[in-house]
Scaffold this motif. Structure first.
Motif, short mmCIF file in Angstrom:
data_model
loop_
_atom_site.label_atom_id
_atom_site.label_comp_id
_atom_site.label_asym_id
_atom_site.label_seq_id
_atom_site.Cartn_x
_atom_site.Cartn_y
_atom_site.Cartn_z
N PRO A 89 52.93 65.77 74.98
CA PRO A 89 53.05 67.03 74.24
C PRO A 89 51.69 67.58 73.83
N HIS A 90 51.65 68.89 73.66
CA HIS A 90 50.46 69.58 73.19
C HIS A 90 50.94 70.76 72.35
N VAL A 91 50.35 70.94 71.19
CA VAL A 91 50.71 72.07 70.33
C VAL A 91 49.78 73.22 70.67
N ASN A 92 50.36 74.36 71.08
CA ASN A 92 49.54 75.50 71.48
C ASN A 92 49.07 76.31 70.27
N ARG A 93 48.41 77.42 70.51
CA ARG A 93 47.80 78.21 69.44
C ARG A 93 48.80 78.77 68.43
N ILE A 94 50.02 79.05 68.88
CA ILE A 94 51.00 79.62 67.95
C ILE A 94 51.92 78.56 67.35
N GLY A 95 51.61 77.30 67.62
CA GLY A 95 52.35 76.21 67.00
C GLY A 95 53.52 75.67 67.81
N ASP A 96 53.76 76.21 69.00
CA ASP A 96 54.84 75.69 69.84
C ASP A 96 54.37 74.42 70.55
N THR A 97 55.31 73.53 70.81
CA THR A 97 54.99 72.34 71.58
C THR A 97 55.25 72.61 73.05
N VAL A 98 54.22 72.35 73.85
CA VAL A 98 54.33 72.47 75.31
C VAL A 98 53.97 71.10 75.89
#
Length: 127
Positions: A89-98
């Motif tokens: 997992p990686h948390v993107n700039r807007i806080g979503d997990t991708v």
């Protein structure tokens, strides 16, 4: 009127977060005066990084500008290299997990990559 980009800060690009230096043609295969010029492919640079450790798409982009790591891995797989894959997992700039796939060479493939890259270096000086 177009704006010119400022030159990159060498200190900022000299090392990435994981401590690895970005791959360049000069720091993977050393140059000698008698050496034949060899153009390193994206696959060779990827193999060199995979010998140091595992990679995900974000790291490949940052280290050597590979915008499609999955294609590079697939091309290496077509050449007989095998990989372990782990979804992370990686948390993107807007806080979503991708999620990104992390790739690592298997032991046998790492041995094969070492031979392939060292033969490249040996062949350069021979001609």
């Amino acid at each position: 009127m177009s704006k010119k980009k400022a030159p990159p800060n060498e200190a900022a690009i000299s090392k990435c977060e994981n401590g690895r230096q970005p791959a360049t043609r000069a720091n993977i295969v050393t140059e000698s005066p008698k050496a034949k010029k060899v153009k390193l492919t994206k696959q060779m640079i990827c193999l060199a990084h995979l010998l140091v450790g595992s990679l995900n798409k974000l790291e490949a982009l940052r280290l050597y500008n590979d915008t499609c790591l999955n294609t590079t891995i697939s091309q290496l797989g077509d050449k007989g290299y095998n990989f372990t894959k782990k979804r992370e997992p990686h948390v993107n700039r807007i806080g979503d997990t991708v999620y990104f796939m992390r790739y690592a060479l298997t032991h046998d493939s790492a041995q094969r990559a070492i031979k392939a890259l060292s033969s490249l270096s040996n062949n350069k000086g021979a001609q």
